[in-house]
Design a protein around this motif. Sequence first.
Motif, PDB file in Angstrom:
ATOM      1  N   ASP A 185       0.861  -1.186   0.000  1.00  0.00           N
ATOM      2  CA  ASP A 185       0.000   0.000   0.000  1.00  0.00           C
ATOM      3  C   ASP A 185       0.888   1.222   0.000  1.00  0.00           C
ATOM      4  N   LYS A 240       0.936  -1.804   4.609  1.00  0.00           N
ATOM      5  CA  LYS A 240       2.136  -0.961   4.598  1.00  0.00           C
ATOM      6  C   LYS A 240       3.322  -1.707   5.200  1.00  0.00           C
ATOM      7  N   THR A 269      -4.795  -0.976  12.656  1.00  0.00           N
ATOM      8  CA  THR A 269      -5.288  -0.152  11.570  1.00  0.00           C
ATOM      9  C   THR A 269      -6.786  -0.392  11.473  1.00  0.00           C
ATOM     10  N   GLU A 270      -7.522   0.701  11.491  1.00  0.00           N
ATOM     11  CA  GLU A 270      -8.987   0.623  11.546  1.00  0.00           C
ATOM     12  C   GLU A 270      -9.581  -0.328  10.517  1.00  0.00           C
ATOM     13  N   GLU A 271      -9.110  -0.229   9.276  1.00  0.00           N
ATOM     14  CA  GLU A 271      -9.781  -0.990   8.222  1.00  0.00           C
ATOM     15  C   GLU A 271      -9.517  -2.493   8.287  1.00  0.00           C
ATOM     16  N   HIS A 323     -11.715  -1.492  -0.172  1.00  0.00           N
ATOM     17  CA  HIS A 323     -12.076  -2.140   1.081  1.00  0.00           C
ATOM     18  C   HIS A 323     -13.365  -2.935   0.892  1.00  0.00           C
ATOM     19  N   SER A 383     -18.320   5.738   7.742  1.00  0.00           N
ATOM     20  CA  SER A 383     -16.885   5.619   7.924  1.00  0.00           C
ATOM     21  C   SER A 383     -16.508   4.136   7.876  1.00  0.00           C
ATOM     22  N   VAL A 384     -15.225   3.882   7.685  1.00  0.00           N
ATOM     23  CA  VAL A 384     -14.744   2.505   7.598  1.00  0.00           C
ATOM     24  C   VAL A 384     -15.198   1.712   8.823  1.00  0.00           C
ATOM     25  N   GLU A 428     -17.732   2.295  10.875  1.00  0.00           N
ATOM     26  CA  GLU A 428     -19.183   2.033  10.857  1.00  0.00           C
ATOM     27  C   GLU A 428     -19.515   0.912   9.874  1.00  0.00           C
TER      28      GLU A 428
END
Lengths: 261, 587
Positions: B315, B363, B392-394, B432, B441-442, B444
Amino acid sequence: MEQYELIKINKEDLVNNPAPRIPVCLCLDTSGSMNTIDGGDGVVNGQIVEIDGKKYRASTTGVSRIDRLNEGIKHLFETIRNDDSARFSVEICMVKFDSKAECILPFANIERQVEIPELVASNDAQGNSFMGEGVNLALDLLEARKQEYKDSGVDYMQPWLILMTDGEANGSQIVQQQAIERIERMVGNKKIVVFPIAIGSDAGIDTLKQFSPERQPLKLQDMKYNEFFQFISNMMIAKSNSGDGEKVRILLSDIKGWAEI
Amino acid sequence: MFEGTGWEAQERVLKNSRVLIDTCSLIYIEEHHLDKVWENFSILHKYTNKPIIVPASVVNELDKHRKKKISSDIKDRTLAQYAGKAIDRLVAMQKEDIVQIAGDPQKNFADAEFFSAFYDLTQNTNVTLITQDNALAEGVLGIRNNRALKYVKKINVRKVNQNGRLQTFYFDEMLRSKNPDFGRGKQPFTRPEGERPGHKFRFCTKTTDIPDTQLPLTESVQKGEMLHTDDKQAVILGEIVGSGGEGSIFDIGNNQVAKIYAHHRLTRRRFEKIKLMIANPIRCEGICWPLHMLYNARDEFVGYTMARANGHVLDPNLFNRTLLEEKFSGWTRRETIDLCITILEKISYLHQRNVLLGDINAKNILIVSPQKVFFVDTDSYQIEDFPCPVGTEEFKAPEIKATQYSELLRTFGNEYFAIAVLLFKIMLPGKHPYSHQGGGSVKENIQKMDFPYALKEKSNHNAPEGLWRYIWSHMSYKLKEAFYTTFQKDEEHCRENKRYGPEAWIELFKHYRNALPKMAENDELALSLFPDRLKKNDGQYYNFKNDTKITELPDEALNRSENKSSTNLRDILLLLVWLYIFYRLIH
């Protein structure tokens, strides 16, 4: 390019780029006082002289605030374009306000924004600064962009509003109040990140504060526009690399180089 | 110039370099009354006009020894006597210009200053170091063989023998003659030990109580600084190859790098964790596991060494069409399938040893080719009761409620969610799995678990705009099913304890790879990473004519053809059941 063609390209850029976006609006004061020579005394006389088809501002010496702002913005765009993550994430639009508010650069893929409009400070004798109108327009644009993301299934992070002024707001009181309330609501719900920046000693810090209920306005040091925009682009790059939705943390060491503390 | 002195053999080396002398050799000379060494230095000076360099720190060290002349220990007193003599000698020689004292005498940590003086010198000139100290000699020879430091000039190391002659170190000779790699990149300071067969880390559910208290660091670590490992091997920091919030990565040659932490990241917990990792090595090519702890001259922990990674960071380079076509030109579906398998095999290797990556994140993966990748930032992995302190949130599984990653021990199930997201984002480059029309948002979107892509008739009709649906439609049915049942709420594999692990995914991707030629026969776009239309079907739902682009097609229509055989089989079975019931009814 045909209008239709342009819309189609913008749409393709929008939907085929999977990167989560950070929509940013630069909301900038272009009232007459922005002609002030930065970092010293003296005000240019406000006359615009046209030489070889190009407009110049009459001045005896020095570089004005608006010149430095233009330079800083160019620097911002360059830095973002040079970062492989940020260039696909950060999207910038520009609003200027003097005796009216106007969008001078609509949202688009940053690679398509080849020509960055040059800001020209108003020649208006009254030195109007319709900040409320400017902020309202900025919020409209940010919300519209967010809606586009939502409608087409593009991920995004909360929008940023960068508000820069060197004076007091003197547009319609009602509009100003409306803008302040909108911001309060959005900040409260973590739906926007505001960076209020004061230029010079006449900037209305108290008004700026109202536009930013959480973050204190920061005062730009003389001539430190590039440093400020470098900081902003660093923040954007960090954000587009972090994949972390909400938080925007600022360290004192990050702002020492350009803000009066 | 050295005829009859016993130094004839050293003439060429000494004439062409600056000579640096270490404390222990100065003492050795006095101890063994080797005045002839100094006579020879005078001769050398007469011919070359270049003084012998004595770092100020060496003088300081001698002075410290000298001050112990009233010590109760006889050894100290003897040493003090020799040190005193050596200092007198240096003062006299300095007057004649035969000796030059270099560096800042105020600095009291001898090693660091010595190394830095030495290192500076080697930038411009050949150097001959005279020392009795094996470890120092070995370290310095390490510099000589350090590929990263190309600008290093010729380095020789000699010691004074009891006859006052200069001789090479035995291991220098040995390495030169016996080890064909010596001097060609491999160097003595890296001797990574192998993995302990069958070793598994403990799997813990309670976070360590070792606190994240900051460790002392006297001075920040700089490029050019000489550090050492646990076993006293010298490591010199070359160019910075990367930096971030955690610290910086320095080249140290020999295809290795050093990760040097920012001071606020140097904590007791991290120190203990790295120690644990190094004591239980993982040796899998491409997994940049810590090799050696690094300390500065004051023995303060500053970082660790690891294999150097290369390639393009996944990424954003694979997650964006522009960059993908630039960095991985010519890649087809086949290459991304292979890449997924390669990555999964590495994850599986770690899982078998009870190591969770924790922050699975594109990453932290570098791609050289579909078969060769590097996993970096391994120091963040979850090992025993040390959590992975970042996330990482996603990639965060919906069941994870904790907000403080530093106190969270993840489960295999949590990790499997992150793996599924990563695989999806490789297959639909950068997209995603939960991005959808009308999304939030990611975070949510993940919580909702409303997967927007269709599986047969199952669809919520909100796939994102753009070519994502086309890419999805061309994937193998089994893979789509695996993604769908993992990501869609209430489906078979959506829960923490039901998700696919790396081995199951490997099977799915291998199946896909085998099916690919057939799929490409049916539709050539099966190989494309960015198909610009839906998959061709067998004519049951629409006729595909020439190059007509069909962009509007109900999602339910997808994939029917691929599964036609199984559908038919089911229908036949159903029919048989009905026939049987019918048969029983009438009899």
